[in-house]
Write a protein that holds these residues in place. Structure first.
Motif, PDB file in Angstrom:
ATOM      1  N   GLU A   1      -1.897  11.233   2.600  1.00  0.00           N
ATOM      2  CA  GLU A   1      -0.882  10.199   2.376  1.00  0.00           C
ATOM      3  C   GLU A   1      -0.029   9.976   3.620  1.00  0.00           C
ATOM      4  O   GLU A   1       0.400   8.858   3.902  1.00  0.00           O
ATOM      5  N   GLY A   2       0.221  11.056   4.361  1.00  0.00           N
ATOM      6  CA  GLY A   2       1.000  10.925   5.589  1.00  0.00           C
ATOM      7  C   GLY A   2       0.275  10.106   6.640  1.00  0.00           C
ATOM      8  O   GLY A   2       0.877   9.282   7.333  1.00  0.00           O
ATOM      9  N   VAL A   3      -1.045  10.321   6.744  1.00  0.00           N
ATOM     10  CA  VAL A   3      -1.847   9.541   7.695  1.00  0.00           C
ATOM     11  C   VAL A   3      -1.875   8.068   7.287  1.00  0.00           C
ATOM     12  O   VAL A   3      -1.770   7.178   8.131  1.00  0.00           O
ATOM     13  N   THR A   4      -2.009   7.818   5.977  1.00  0.00           N
ATOM     14  CA  THR A   4      -2.017   6.438   5.484  1.00  0.00           C
ATOM     15  C   THR A   4      -0.733   5.719   5.880  1.00  0.00           C
ATOM     16  O   THR A   4      -0.758   4.585   6.377  1.00  0.00           O
ATOM     17  N   GLU A   5       0.390   6.386   5.663  1.00  0.00           N
ATOM     18  CA  GLU A   5       1.686   5.784   5.994  1.00  0.00           C
ATOM     19  C   GLU A   5       1.820   5.525   7.486  1.00  0.00           C
ATOM     20  O   GLU A   5       2.266   4.452   7.909  1.00  0.00           O
ATOM     21  N   ALA A   6       1.416   6.504   8.299  1.00  0.00           N
ATOM     22  CA  ALA A   6       1.523   6.344   9.754  1.00  0.00           C
ATOM     23  C   ALA A   6       0.593   5.237  10.250  1.00  0.00           C
ATOM     24  O   ALA A   6       0.968   4.428  11.114  1.00  0.00           O
ATOM     25  N   ALA A   7      -0.632   5.182   9.708  1.00  0.00           N
ATOM     26  CA  ALA A   7      -1.584   4.152  10.127  1.00  0.00           C
ATOM     27  C   ALA A   7      -1.106   2.762   9.736  1.00  0.00           C
ATOM     28  O   ALA A   7      -1.234   1.803  10.517  1.00  0.00           O
ATOM     29  N   LEU A   8      -0.542   2.624   8.537  1.00  0.00           N
ATOM     30  CA  LEU A   8      -0.011   1.323   8.108  1.00  0.00           C
ATOM     31  C   LEU A   8       1.146   0.876   8.995  1.00  0.00           C
ATOM     32  O   LEU A   8       1.288  -0.309   9.305  1.00  0.00           O
ATOM     33  N   LYS A   9       1.956   1.826   9.413  1.00  0.00           N
ATOM     34  CA  LYS A   9       3.084   1.494  10.298  1.00  0.00           C
ATOM     35  C   LYS A   9       2.571   0.949  11.628  1.00  0.00           C
ATOM     36  O   LYS A   9       3.065  -0.065  12.133  1.00  0.00           O
ATOM     37  N   LEU A  10       1.542   1.597  12.179  1.00  0.00           N
ATOM     38  CA  LEU A  10       0.973   1.125  13.452  1.00  0.00           C
ATOM     39  C   LEU A  10       0.279  -0.224  13.269  1.00  0.00           C
ATOM     40  O   LEU A  10       0.299  -1.066  14.171  1.00  0.00           O
ATOM     41  N   GLN A  11      -0.326  -0.425  12.101  1.00  0.00           N
ATOM     42  CA  GLN A  11      -0.997  -1.695  11.839  1.00  0.00           C
ATOM     43  C   GLN A  11       0.012  -2.841  11.712  1.00  0.00           C
ATOM     44  O   GLN A  11      -0.216  -3.934  12.240  1.00  0.00           O
ATOM     45  N   LYS A  12       1.119  -2.587  11.039  1.00  0.00           N
ATOM     46  CA  LYS A  12       2.160  -3.621  10.900  1.00  0.00           C
ATOM     47  C   LYS A  12       2.755  -4.010  12.246  1.00  0.00           C
ATOM     48  O   LYS A  12       3.186  -5.145  12.438  1.00  0.00           O
ATOM     49  N   LEU A  13       2.767  -3.055  13.177  1.00  0.00           N
ATOM     50  CA  LEU A  13       3.274  -3.338  14.519  1.00  0.00           C
ATOM     51  C   LEU A  13       2.243  -4.056  15.387  1.00  0.00           C
ATOM     52  O   LEU A  13       2.528  -4.405  16.533  1.00  0.00           O
ATOM     53  N   GLY A  14       1.023  -4.242  14.855  1.00  0.00           N
ATOM     54  CA  GLY A  14      -0.021  -4.927  15.595  1.00  0.00           C
ATOM     55  C   GLY A  14      -0.715  -4.070  16.634  1.00  0.00           C
ATOM     56  O   GLY A  14      -1.395  -4.594  17.523  1.00  0.00           O
ATOM     57  N   LEU A  15      -0.573  -2.748  16.510  1.00  0.00           N
ATOM     58  CA  LEU A  15      -1.165  -1.852  17.502  1.00  0.00           C
ATOM     59  C   LEU A  15      -2.619  -1.507  17.170  1.00  0.00           C
ATOM     60  O   LEU A  15      -3.436  -1.323  18.071  1.00  0.00           O
ATOM     61  N   ILE A  16      -2.917  -1.399  15.874  1.00  0.00           N
ATOM     62  CA  ILE A  16      -4.276  -1.075  15.447  1.00  0.00           C
ATOM     63  C   ILE A  16      -4.654  -1.944  14.256  1.00  0.00           C
ATOM     64  O   ILE A  16      -3.802  -2.575  13.625  1.00  0.00           O
ATOM     65  N   ARG A  17      -5.952  -1.950  13.955  1.00  0.00           N
ATOM     66  CA  ARG A  17      -6.458  -2.527  12.711  1.00  0.00           C
ATOM     67  C   ARG A  17      -7.327  -1.465  12.064  1.00  0.00           C
ATOM     68  O   ARG A  17      -8.232  -0.929  12.687  1.00  0.00           O
ATOM     69  N   TYR A  18      -7.018  -1.172  10.796  1.00  0.00           N
ATOM     70  CA  TYR A  18      -7.759  -0.127  10.095  1.00  0.00           C
ATOM     71  C   TYR A  18      -8.397  -0.707   8.851  1.00  0.00           C
ATOM     72  O   TYR A  18      -7.718  -1.295   8.007  1.00  0.00           O
TER      73      TYR A  18
END
Length: 237
Positions: free
Chosen positions: A182-199
């Motif tokens: 769950e922690g990874v999901t939250e961190a990945a979504l945060k980076l995705q919202k910032l436009g840094l990654i797409r998962y």
């Protein structure tokens, strides 16, 4: 030595006479996602030189929980305990990103290490760089936020890939970082919202590498600087 073999930084840095000597002894191998190259406490029969694969070195607890202590790609080798005199190691080596590589029998590596000063010095410089990565990973996991750790992990993995996309589930990332999924999901979504990654569907595409570098902690730069300082970036002549 083939051009594919020379895409491994350590093999490329061998003095020409050593490359000729190693050529018939290097065995090309496919490294499959999730493949275990060695287990904790087991004597190593080979060392591995990844070319397009990435291997994760994990410490596994008695209850089965694990955390990554380093990653190895085309810049290095898997199995430093062979020439450091330990024959085995308490960590586990698992293929994190599938690809190709080469392997060399343990006896051949030890013979080359003991016989050739340039080979010994090259492998010891690589070992120093790897130890720096291990130490910095421990510090990072203790003092920095999960999204900073994820940025560091993504950048280190990217440095060892030819493209900008990683095939990796959140569960595997959680096992690498030693945290809950769950922690990874939250961190990945945060980076995705910032436009840094797409998962999506187990694939992470890095859209803004400079943005990741700005968001990560100092640990990535420390590790990269040490690898750049200690290891040659082109074949020896």
């Amino acid at each position: 030595m083939t051009s594919d073999a020379i895409s491994n930084q350590l093999l490329a840095a061998l003095p020409p006479p050593e490359r000729v000597r190693w050529q018939p002894r290097l065995e090309p191998v496919d490294l499959v996602l999730g493949q275990v190259l060695y287990e904790s406490g087991v004597a190593l029969g080979h060392v591995y030189f990844p070319t397009t694969a990435i291997v994760s070195l994990l410490y596994v607890m008695e209850d089965g929980a694990s955390a990554e202590i380093a990653v190895v790609g085309h810049e290095g080798l898997v199995g430093i305990s062979l020439f450091m005199g330990g024959e085995s190691t308490p960590s586990r080596a698992v293929v994190q990103s599938a690809g190709q590589g080469y392997r060399l029998k343990a006896a051949d590596l030890k013979e080359a290490f003991n016989r050739s000063g340039p080979v010994m010095h090259l492998l010891l410089r690589y070992t120093q760089a790897l130890i720096t990565q291990m130490a910095q990973t421990a510090v990072c996991n203790r003092h920095h936020t999960l999204d900073q750790q994820l940025c560091r992990w993504l950048l280190l993995s990217l440095d060892r890939l030819q493209g900008s996309e990683l095939v990796m589930t959140q569960e595997l990332i959680a096992n690498m970082l030693g945290v809950r999924r769950e922690g990874v999901t939250e961190a990945a979504l945060k980076l995705q919202k910032l436009g840094l990654i797409r998962y999506a569907r187990g694939r992470i595409s890095v859209l803004d590498r400079p943005g990741l570098e700005d968001r990560t902690c100092e640990c990535y730069a420390v590790v990269k600087k040490e690898y750049d300082r200690l290891l040659p970036d082109r074949p020896a002549t």
